[in-house]
Write an enzyme that holds these catalytic residues in place. Sequence first.
Site, mmCIF file in Angstrom:
data_model
loop_
_atom_site.group_PDB
_atom_site.id
_atom_site.type_symbol
_atom_site.label_atom_id
_atom_site.label_comp_id
_atom_site.label_asym_id
_atom_site.label_seq_id
_atom_site.Cartn_x
_atom_site.Cartn_y
_atom_site.Cartn_z
ATOM 1 N N TYR A 78 2.175 10.512 -11.398
ATOM 2 C CA TYR A 78 1.366 9.345 -10.221
ATOM 3 C C TYR A 78 0.768 8.396 -11.225
ATOM 4 C CZ TYR A 78 -1.844 7.508 -6.944
ATOM 5 O OH TYR A 78 -2.661 6.688 -5.944
ATOM 6 N N TYR B 264 -1.219 21.072 -12.737
ATOM 7 C CA TYR B 264 -2.144 20.294 -12.458
ATOM 8 C C TYR B 264 -3.291 20.088 -13.552
ATOM 9 C CZ TYR B 264 -6.368 18.594 -9.906
ATOM 10 O OH TYR B 264 -7.293 17.942 -9.314
ATOM 11 N N LEU C 67 0.823 -1.271 0.114
ATOM 12 C CA LEU C 67 0.170 -0.007 0.070
ATOM 13 C C LEU C 67 0.805 1.235 -0.135
ATOM 14 C CD1 LEU C 67 -2.264 -1.574 3.035
ATOM 15 C CD2 LEU C 67 -3.213 -0.595 0.952
ATOM 16 N N ARG D 143 -15.436 9.130 -13.271
ATOM 17 C CA ARG D 143 -14.687 7.988 -12.776
ATOM 18 C C ARG D 143 -15.743 6.940 -12.403
ATOM 19 N NH1 ARG D 143 -10.059 9.753 -8.546
ATOM 20 N NH2 ARG D 143 -8.523 10.529 -10.387
ATOM 21 N N ARG E 59 0.737 16.315 -13.119
ATOM 22 C CA ARG E 59 -0.405 15.680 -12.461
ATOM 23 C C ARG E 59 -0.150 14.286 -12.558
ATOM 24 N NH1 ARG E 59 -5.614 15.613 -10.058
ATOM 25 N NH2 ARG E 59 -6.231 13.460 -10.255
#
Length: 393
Positions: free
Chosen positions: A189, A339, A100, A345, A186
């Site tokens: 990740y 950003y 995690l 989603r 952004r």
Amino acid sequence: MATRVDLDGNPIMPMTICMIGAGGFIGSHLCEKLMAETPHTVLAVDVYNDKIKHLLDPPPLEQHGGRHPWDGRIQFHRLNIKNDSRLEGLIKMSDLTINLAAICTPADYNTRPLDTIYSNFIDALPVVKYCSENGKRLIHFSTCEVYGKTIGSFLPKDSPLRQDPNFYVLKEDASPCIFGPIEKQRWSYACAKQLIERLIYAEGAENGLEFTIVRPFNWIGPRMDFIPGIDGPSEGVPRVLACFSNNLLRGEPLKLVDGGQSQRTFVYIKDAIEAVLLMIENPNRANGQIFNVGNPNNEVTVRQLAEMMTQVYAKVSGEPALVQPTIDVSSKEFYGEGYDDSDKRIPDMTIINKQLGWNPKTPLWDLLESTLTYQHRTYAEAIKRAIAKPVAS
Ligand code: NAD
Ligand code: UDP
């Protein structure tokens, strides 16, 4: 404890789980679940343990000879997986590793892209390698952000196809991963998470690694992130639940980034943890799979989330809602240069439903009610004291 059986009716044998990042939001709930409902042992690896202190040093019980049902089944190992040779030993001692550990707050992706990429890709590499070399099972936490933007977001604003689920529902085995340009940091990740997913998948294909990849879709609940200035840095920017909780606790308007038009689906952490437990205890059904874990029924725009949280907070705190509950702020002002955002989603639930029979249960209002009750109980007094304290000169 009565014999527990898996989804195929076979008894579940106690196992040892090396849980890396066990001191975080998801880890703390997973540890609680494993201690309360299973016979498994957890080797909890993290640099922090505040969120699992209640399991590590619980107050003695009056009954059961003073012992907790989980006594001796959870051990904390304070280590940074970037540079600690003890990690391989812990993985070797375990039947299963759950990773995690990550930098996973959007405010970091464009402002600390190197740390973000190292944390989500480079630091995860040895974990994958040790599992593969030692024939150990791995459950790796990725993210719904690997999908990036929806195909529909590139259609003209008035196109009727935007209403067609084929243009927005996110499917593990069919949807593309669509990120913005490199200067939009952004996506550092999402891209690092995508590459570690591909590496794990390749270890499975070429070297037989038994893996499961989890893609969480906005899991929220108690203990998520921190409240700036109370149990985290005053200038820190946590994820939206904690940002909005902080505003509500302080009686300030909630900040809507770029109009709050992005859409999200929120799932209650306790529902999502049920899915993870099914993965842990049903390796035959979970190995080799990538699972979306979210609640497609709980979709809101960020603006609607702010409005609902304002109403729920007024109910649980007994304090009147602000007259002006939200203010608009540009993403550049709020997050800085670079950003960008996922527009929408919605997780497809076919695969997790078929493999594990899992479905989320808790509606958004209910999960906000229990979460904001927790936030109010945990932080309201500390915030009052912080506000009353004169600023040091
Ligand atoms: P979190 O930040 O609360 O937990 C991560 C934990 O990992 C922290 O306790 C941190 O101290 C630990 N950690 C980080 N780097 C470490 C290192 N080098 N060595 C040891 N420990 C380290 O985040 P979370 O919400 O619990 O997320 C857990 C995982 O799930 C992450 O991989 C994240 O990307 C993924 N995820 C979560 C969500 C969500 O909705 N919460 C959404 C998408 C993805
Ligand atoms: N957001 C916002 N105000 C805040 C914090 C976040 O409008 O105070 C928005 C953010 O721009 C994004 C959404 O809320 O559109 C969800 O943000 P979160 O940090 O939870 O992460 P994400 O879902 O993007 O991974």
